[in-house]
Design a protein around this motif. Structure first.
Motif, PDB file in Angstrom:
ATOM      1  N   GLU A  16       0.844  -1.202   0.000  1.00 55.51           N
ATOM      2  CA  GLU A  16       0.000   0.000   0.000  1.00 55.51           C
ATOM      3  C   GLU A  16       0.883   1.257   0.000  1.00 55.51           C
ATOM      4  O   GLU A  16       0.585   2.225  -0.687  1.00 55.51           O
ATOM      5  N   LEU A  17       1.952   1.216   0.786  1.00 58.85           N
ATOM      6  CA  LEU A  17       2.945   2.290   0.777  1.00 58.85           C
ATOM      7  C   LEU A  17       4.189   1.791   0.046  1.00 58.85           C
ATOM      8  O   LEU A  17       4.662   0.677   0.304  1.00 58.85           O
ATOM      9  N   GLN A  18       4.687   2.594  -0.851  1.00 56.83           N
ATOM     10  CA  GLN A  18       5.839   2.242  -1.675  1.00 56.83           C
ATOM     11  C   GLN A  18       7.052   3.090  -1.281  1.00 56.83           C
ATOM     12  O   GLN A  18       6.885   4.156  -0.684  1.00 56.83           O
ATOM     13  N   PRO A  19       8.261   2.642  -1.647  1.00 59.41           N
ATOM     14  CA  PRO A  19       9.433   3.475  -1.387  1.00 59.41           C
ATOM     15  C   PRO A  19       9.244   4.876  -1.957  1.00 59.41           C
ATOM     16  O   PRO A  19       8.665   5.049  -3.032  1.00 59.41           O
ATOM     17  N   ASP A  20       9.704   5.853  -1.201  1.00 63.07           N
ATOM     18  CA  ASP A  20       9.630   7.281  -1.534  1.00 63.07           C
ATOM     19  C   ASP A  20       8.251   7.895  -1.318  1.00 63.07           C
ATOM     20  O   ASP A  20       8.086   9.093  -1.511  1.00 63.07           O
ATOM     21  N   ASP A  21       7.237   7.105  -0.925  1.00 61.82           N
ATOM     22  CA  ASP A  21       5.941   7.700  -0.584  1.00 61.82           C
ATOM     23  C   ASP A  21       6.123   8.580   0.645  1.00 61.82           C
ATOM     24  O   ASP A  21       6.842   8.221   1.588  1.00 61.82           O
ATOM     25  N   LYS A  22       5.448   9.719   0.618  1.00 56.49           N
ATOM     26  CA  LYS A  22       5.520  10.643   1.745  1.00 56.49           C
ATOM     27  C   LYS A  22       4.430  10.299   2.745  1.00 56.49           C
ATOM     28  O   LYS A  22       3.274  10.081   2.369  1.00 56.49           O
ATOM     29  N   LEU A  23       4.817  10.247   4.017  1.00 55.94           N
ATOM     30  CA  LEU A  23       3.850  10.015   5.087  1.00 55.94           C
ATOM     31  C   LEU A  23       3.233  11.344   5.505  1.00 55.94           C
ATOM     32  O   LEU A  23       3.817  12.405   5.283  1.00 55.94           O
ATOM     33  N   GLN A  24       2.074  11.263   6.135  1.00 58.97           N
ATOM     34  CA  GLN A  24       1.475  12.465   6.701  1.00 58.97           C
ATOM     35  C   GLN A  24       2.443  13.031   7.735  1.00 58.97           C
ATOM     36  O   GLN A  24       3.178  12.286   8.389  1.00 58.97           O
ATOM     37  N   SER A  25       2.401  14.331   7.913  1.00 57.14           N
ATOM     38  CA  SER A  25       3.279  14.944   8.911  1.00 57.14           C
ATOM     39  C   SER A  25       2.827  14.534  10.311  1.00 57.14           C
ATOM     40  O   SER A  25       1.682  14.104  10.514  1.00 57.14           O
TER      41      SER A  25
END
Length: 132
Positions: free
Chosen positions: A29-38
């Protein structure tokens, strides 16, 4: 990413966040370089302390799962193979533990349970041989 935060759970909130991010990464669901919420976005959205979210993100950084770039945010790192293997082994161990608890619930003797595991191990080895 949406979190399911259970404030009544015995598992601390920061660990719930860590587990859910790890699961999202391992599931793809999350991939490398995906930005997380702050940290502030998560804290505000779920009405939890920013320090709790920061603790979760810090733990993920220590595990080399995410990286935080000052002024830019937190990003998913490519998974190391040992992280994937560790997760897979933990998941299998958890399922085996569930099987053990069920065997105990049914008052299955340890000898029978061990025989069942040996039988499954043999089936696994045979499947490996056929695959190669």
């Amino acid at each position: 990413m949406n979190f399911i935060i259970n404030k009544q759970n015995k598992v601390p909130i920061y660990k719930q966040i860590v587990q859910q991010i790890e699961e999202s990464i391992l599931s793809g669901e999350l991939q490398p370089d995906d930005k997380l919420q702050s940290v502030r976005e998560v804290a505000g959205s779920y009405l939890i302390s920013a320090l709790t979210v920061k603790k979760a993100y810090d733990q993920l950084e220590e595990k080399h799962i995410i990286t935080t770039v000052p002024g830019k945010g937190s990003f998913v790192l490519p998974l190391k193979q040992e992280v994937v293997k560790s997760h897979q082994q933990s998941e299998i161990k958890s399922l085996l533990n569930d099987a053990l608890e069920l065997a105990q619930h049914y008052n299955l003797s340890s000898n029978i349970f061990e025989d069942m595991l040996k039988e499954l191990t043999e089936e696994y080895k045979n499947a490996e041989i056929r695959k190669n």
